[in-house]
Design a protein around this motif. Structure first.
Motif, PDB file in Angstrom:
ATOM      1  N   ASN A 174     -30.343 -18.100 -58.926  1.00 22.39           N
ATOM      2  CA  ASN A 174     -29.688 -19.222 -59.596  1.00 22.39           C
ATOM      3  C   ASN A 174     -28.256 -18.882 -60.012  1.00 22.39           C
ATOM      4  N   ARG A 175     -28.042 -17.653 -60.489  1.00 20.95           N
ATOM      5  CA  ARG A 175     -26.689 -17.235 -60.868  1.00 20.95           C
ATOM      6  C   ARG A 175     -25.776 -17.170 -59.652  1.00 20.95           C
ATOM      7  N   LEU A 176     -26.300 -16.606 -58.555  1.00 19.65           N
ATOM      8  CA  LEU A 176     -25.527 -16.517 -57.319  1.00 19.65           C
ATOM      9  C   LEU A 176     -25.186 -17.900 -56.797  1.00 19.65           C
ATOM     10  N   ARG A 177     -26.184 -18.775 -56.760  1.00 17.89           N
ATOM     11  CA  ARG A 177     -25.970 -20.138 -56.263  1.00 17.89           C
ATOM     12  C   ARG A 177     -24.914 -20.863 -57.104  1.00 17.89           C
ATOM     13  N   LYS A 178     -24.975 -20.704 -58.430  1.00 14.66           N
ATOM     14  CA  LYS A 178     -24.027 -21.371 -59.319  1.00 14.66           C
ATOM     15  C   LYS A 178     -22.602 -20.893 -59.056  1.00 14.66           C
ATOM     16  N   LYS A 179     -22.427 -19.579 -58.879  1.00 12.43           N
ATOM     17  CA  LYS A 179     -21.091 -19.046 -58.625  1.00 12.43           C
ATOM     18  C   LYS A 179     -20.526 -19.591 -57.317  1.00 12.43           C
ATOM     19  N   ILE A 180     -21.346 -19.623 -56.283  1.00 18.35           N
ATOM     20  CA  ILE A 180     -20.880 -20.097 -54.970  1.00 18.35           C
ATOM     21  C   ILE A 180     -20.556 -21.589 -55.019  1.00 18.35           C
ATOM     22  N   GLU A 181     -21.408 -22.365 -55.698  1.00 16.19           N
ATOM     23  CA  GLU A 181     -21.174 -23.801 -55.769  1.00 16.19           C
ATOM     24  C   GLU A 181     -19.946 -24.129 -56.604  1.00 16.19           C
ATOM     25  N   GLN A 182     -19.728 -23.380 -57.685  1.00 15.62           N
ATOM     26  CA  GLN A 182     -18.535 -23.607 -58.508  1.00 15.62           C
ATOM     27  C   GLN A 182     -17.260 -23.310 -57.736  1.00 15.62           C
ATOM     28  N   ALA A 183     -17.366 -22.425 -56.734  1.00 15.30           N
ATOM     29  CA  ALA A 183     -16.201 -22.093 -55.900  1.00 15.30           C
ATOM     30  C   ALA A 183     -16.015 -23.109 -54.767  1.00 15.30           C
ATOM     31  N   GLY A 184     -16.970 -24.017 -54.615  1.00 11.65           N
ATOM     32  CA  GLY A 184     -16.779 -25.087 -53.630  1.00 11.65           C
ATOM     33  C   GLY A 184     -17.802 -25.177 -52.525  1.00 11.65           C
ATOM     34  N   ALA A 185     -18.713 -24.188 -52.413  1.00  9.95           N
ATOM     35  CA  ALA A 185     -19.714 -24.207 -51.332  1.00  9.95           C
ATOM     36  C   ALA A 185     -21.024 -24.776 -51.870  1.00  9.95           C
ATOM     37  N   VAL A 186     -21.047 -26.076 -52.083  1.00  9.56           N
ATOM     38  CA  VAL A 186     -22.227 -26.747 -52.650  1.00  9.56           C
ATOM     39  C   VAL A 186     -23.363 -26.760 -51.624  1.00  9.56           C
ATOM     40  N   GLY A 187     -24.562 -26.399 -52.074  1.00  5.09           N
ATOM     41  CA  GLY A 187     -25.719 -26.416 -51.189  1.00  5.09           C
ATOM     42  C   GLY A 187     -25.754 -25.284 -50.188  1.00  5.09           C
ATOM     43  N   TYR A 188     -24.977 -24.224 -50.428  1.00  6.26           N
ATOM     44  CA  TYR A 188     -24.888 -23.122 -49.460  1.00  6.26           C
ATOM     45  C   TYR A 188     -26.216 -22.387 -49.323  1.00  6.26           C
ATOM     46  N   ILE A 189     -26.903 -22.183 -50.443  1.00  3.90           N
ATOM     47  CA  ILE A 189     -28.224 -21.536 -50.423  1.00  3.90           C
ATOM     48  C   ILE A 189     -29.272 -22.603 -50.704  1.00  3.90           C
ATOM     49  N   GLU A 190     -30.216 -22.756 -49.800  1.00  4.07           N
ATOM     50  CA  GLU A 190     -31.263 -23.754 -49.958  1.00  4.07           C
ATOM     51  C   GLU A 190     -32.588 -23.090 -50.309  1.00  4.07           C
ATOM     52  N   THR A 191     -33.366 -23.781 -51.149  1.00 10.08           N
ATOM     53  CA  THR A 191     -34.706 -23.319 -51.494  1.00 10.08           C
ATOM     54  C   THR A 191     -35.722 -23.994 -50.582  1.00 10.08           C
ATOM     55  N   LYS A 192     -36.596 -23.202 -49.996  1.00  9.31           N
ATOM     56  CA  LYS A 192     -37.702 -23.724 -49.204  1.00  9.31           C
ATOM     57  C   LYS A 192     -38.979 -23.483 -50.016  1.00  9.31           C
ATOM     58  N   VAL A 193     -39.475 -24.545 -50.617  1.00  8.51           N
ATOM     59  CA  VAL A 193     -40.607 -24.427 -51.544  1.00  8.51           C
ATOM     60  C   VAL A 193     -41.798 -23.756 -50.862  1.00  8.51           C
ATOM     61  N   GLY A 194     -42.311 -22.713 -51.523  1.00  8.50           N
ATOM     62  CA  GLY A 194     -43.464 -22.002 -51.007  1.00  8.50           C
ATOM     63  C   GLY A 194     -43.142 -21.036 -49.881  1.00  8.50           C
ATOM     64  N   GLN A 195     -41.854 -20.953 -49.477  1.00 10.38           N
ATOM     65  CA  GLN A 195     -41.468 -20.082 -48.361  1.00 10.38           C
ATOM     66  C   GLN A 195     -40.415 -19.054 -48.743  1.00 10.38           C
ATOM     67  N   GLY A 196     -39.351 -19.509 -49.425  1.00  9.49           N
ATOM     68  CA  GLY A 196     -38.289 -18.594 -49.791  1.00  9.49           C
ATOM     69  C   GLY A 196     -36.948 -19.306 -49.848  1.00  9.49           C
ATOM     70  N   TYR A 197     -35.894 -18.647 -49.345  1.00  8.22           N
ATOM     71  CA  TYR A 197     -34.548 -19.178 -49.392  1.00  8.22           C
ATOM     72  C   TYR A 197     -33.889 -19.043 -48.023  1.00  8.22           C
ATOM     73  N   ILE A 198     -32.889 -19.908 -47.783  1.00  7.65           N
ATOM     74  CA  ILE A 198     -32.192 -19.889 -46.495  1.00  7.65           C
ATOM     75  C   ILE A 198     -30.748 -20.316 -46.660  1.00  7.65           C
ATOM     76  N   ILE A 199     -29.862 -19.680 -45.909  1.00  9.68           N
ATOM     77  CA  ILE A 199     -28.504 -20.170 -45.722  1.00  9.68           C
ATOM     78  C   ILE A 199     -28.482 -20.798 -44.329  1.00  9.68           C
ATOM     79  N   PRO A 200     -28.473 -22.114 -44.242  1.00 11.11           N
ATOM     80  CA  PRO A 200     -28.602 -22.784 -42.934  1.00 11.11           C
ATOM     81  C   PRO A 200     -27.363 -22.632 -42.068  1.00 11.11           C
TER      82      PRO A 200
END
Length: 224
Positions: free
Chosen positions: A198-224
């Motif tokens: 969550n901290r990493l995602r917030k830093k990246i989104e505040q810099a302009g890359a909104v939605g860069y890291i996606e959560t896949k419920v029950g699976q993990g995380y992905i950068i598409p």
């Protein structure tokens, strides 16, 4: 030694880029006769082209199209024209990346290294970086860049981003991410991973890359 061809009609910008790249042990070639851009490319055989859009006679889109007819060498656009349409056209014409003017010379150099690494699979260059979309991860100092925004990362944030970027397009399980951070994930509260993500995602989104890291419920995380 990699050769960079610079197609830029602003002499100050052209010389600044050339001087900086030479300090990083690149060979540079600058075009001054903008009617001979394609012939210069054929003669010099550069590994990468830095190409402005607004040029005398023919614009950068025209020369990108001409180069693409004979070569797959990466093309990095540098331009003050920064509308979405300009960026889309640059990519559709065969460009590999786009940097807006005014730009940070450090960011430009990092992007050049990332493109060369991706294209030619070289490992031992002055700047080590991973790039995906508009995010650059500097492997030497553990920082990240989104466009022109610099991001300071904690050790865990860096490890997470490194693992996700190396495997972009793939879902990385929480277990694998935990193993990437700690030797034995059995002794780590699962909530710790969530907090770091969550901290990493917030830093990246505040810099302009909104939605860069996606959560896949029950699976993990992905950068598409």
């Amino acid at each position: 030694m990699f050769k960079i061809m610079i197609v830029e009609d602003d002499e100050t910008i052209r010389d600044t880029i050339s001087d900086t790249l030479q300090k990083w042990n690149f060979e540079t070639f600058t075009t001054t006769d903008f009617t001979e851009t394609l012939n210069n490319f054929i003669a010099e055989k550069p590994h990468l082209v830095l190409l402005d859009i607004n040029l005398p006679v023919y614009d950068g889109f025209y020369w990108c199209q001409k180069i693409r007819e004979i070569s797959k060498a990466p093309i990095l656009f540098i331009s003050s024209r920064n509308t979405n349409m300009d960026m889309v056209m640059a990519m559709n014409m065969g460009g590999d990346d786009f940097v807006n003017k005014p730009f940070s010379i450090e960011v430009l150099t990092a992007k050049i290294n990332a493109i060369l690494r991706r294209t030619y699979n070289y490992a031992d260059q002055a700047i080590d970086a991973i790039q995906h979309n508009n995010v650059i991860l500097n492997l030497k100092d553990g920082s990240a860049t989104v466009g022109e925004q610099h991001i300071d990362l904690s050790k865990n944030e860096y490890k997470l981003l490194h693992l996700l970027m190396k495997n972009h397009g793939k879902i990385i399980s929480r277990e694998k991410l935990l193993r990437g951070l700690w030797d034995d994930e059995r002794y780590v509260d699962d909530n710790t991973l969530t907090v770091n993500i969550n901290r990493l995602r917030k830093k990246i989104e505040q810099a302009g890359a909104v939605g860069y890291i996606e959560t896949k419920v029950g699976q993990g995380y992905i950068i598409p």
